[in-house]
Design a protein around this motif. Sequence first.
Motif, PDB file in Angstrom:
ATOM      1  N   ARG A 132      22.522 -15.623 -11.119  1.00  0.00           N
ATOM      2  CA  ARG A 132      21.623 -14.970 -10.165  1.00  0.00           C
ATOM      3  C   ARG A 132      21.970 -15.317  -8.720  1.00  0.00           C
ATOM      4  O   ARG A 132      21.109 -15.574  -7.902  1.00  0.00           O
ATOM      5  N   LEU A 175      19.311  -8.600   2.142  1.00  0.00           N
ATOM      6  CA  LEU A 175      18.580  -9.595   1.351  1.00  0.00           C
ATOM      7  C   LEU A 175      17.573  -8.911   0.427  1.00  0.00           C
ATOM      8  O   LEU A 175      17.388  -9.328  -0.721  1.00  0.00           O
ATOM      9  N   GLY A 176      16.943  -7.845   0.907  1.00  0.00           N
ATOM     10  CA  GLY A 176      16.044  -7.059   0.053  1.00  0.00           C
ATOM     11  C   GLY A 176      16.789  -6.441  -1.116  1.00  0.00           C
ATOM     12  O   GLY A 176      16.286  -6.408  -2.245  1.00  0.00           O
ATOM     13  N   ARG A 195      17.404  -9.150  -3.662  1.00  0.00           N
ATOM     14  CA  ARG A 195      16.172  -9.406  -4.437  1.00  0.00           C
ATOM     15  C   ARG A 195      15.962  -8.315  -5.480  1.00  0.00           C
ATOM     16  O   ARG A 195      15.625  -8.606  -6.624  1.00  0.00           O
ATOM     17  N   GLY A 250      17.664  -8.713  -8.626  1.00  0.00           N
ATOM     18  CA  GLY A 250      17.265  -9.862  -9.428  1.00  0.00           C
ATOM     19  C   GLY A 250      17.984 -11.151  -9.080  1.00  0.00           C
ATOM     20  O   GLY A 250      17.937 -12.115  -9.851  1.00  0.00           O
ATOM     21  N   GLY A 283      18.672 -14.723  -7.219  1.00  0.00           N
ATOM     22  CA  GLY A 283      17.770 -15.796  -6.809  1.00  0.00           C
ATOM     23  C   GLY A 283      18.208 -16.536  -5.564  1.00  0.00           C
ATOM     24  O   GLY A 283      17.404 -17.181  -4.907  1.00  0.00           O
ATOM     25  N   SER A 284      19.506 -16.445  -5.236  1.00  0.00           N
ATOM     26  CA  SER A 284      19.998 -17.117  -4.032  1.00  0.00           C
ATOM     27  C   SER A 284      21.273 -16.434  -3.560  1.00  0.00           C
ATOM     28  O   SER A 284      21.974 -15.779  -4.326  1.00  0.00           O
ATOM     29  N   LEU A 311      16.080 -16.672  -2.492  1.00  0.00           N
ATOM     30  CA  LEU A 311      15.449 -15.383  -2.204  1.00  0.00           C
ATOM     31  C   LEU A 311      14.035 -15.381  -2.692  1.00  0.00           C
ATOM     32  O   LEU A 311      13.310 -15.539  -3.212  1.00  0.00           O
TER      33      LEU A 311
END
Length: 191
Positions: free
Chosen positions: A109, A135-136, A139, A142, A144-145, A191
Amino acid sequence: MSAALRAAAGPRSDVGLEPLGFEHAAAMQALLAGPAVAGPLRLPHPLPPRHVEREVVALRHHEREGTRASFAIVVARGVAQAAGQAAAPGGAPAVAGGCDLCAIDRLGRTAEIRYWLGEPFWGRGIGRAAVSALLGEARARGLGSVTTFIAPGNLRSRRLAEALGFERMSRSDAEEAPGGAPPLLAYGRAL
């Protein structure tokens, strides 16, 4: 701008992302031609003819595998004109730069993000809006970083990353740079 671009850019409706395609290549090639942009990206200067078109072809393979997603950063006609750039024909958004989610690892992720703007668009808040939209997108996929790697002398990009919640990682996490250039600085965020 289209509803999709307004949604991608969040509260700033004059900046958005479009999936990178051949229709963006000529404008990107022109924006990447100057050493102020090519240098921090570690691109050859002068940029070889049709460099961006070849990159679009190459990234299709990565997109099919789900390991990369590339976008053109686009701006509304008024933003382009304020930056001294010709508006796109027919009222279409003008290309201001590019950004990517790359090295996408769905199991872990994680992904790396990359972003750049043509010099006429610097200092106008476009980079912040575009990276926020990216960044959206991360997200929504899915993740996570994310991490990003920035040339030590690129203070604008370092400030942008820090303003968006990225934190500097240890020096040992820095990506090795080719050709004796200083190592890139690694930044990361959840995120």
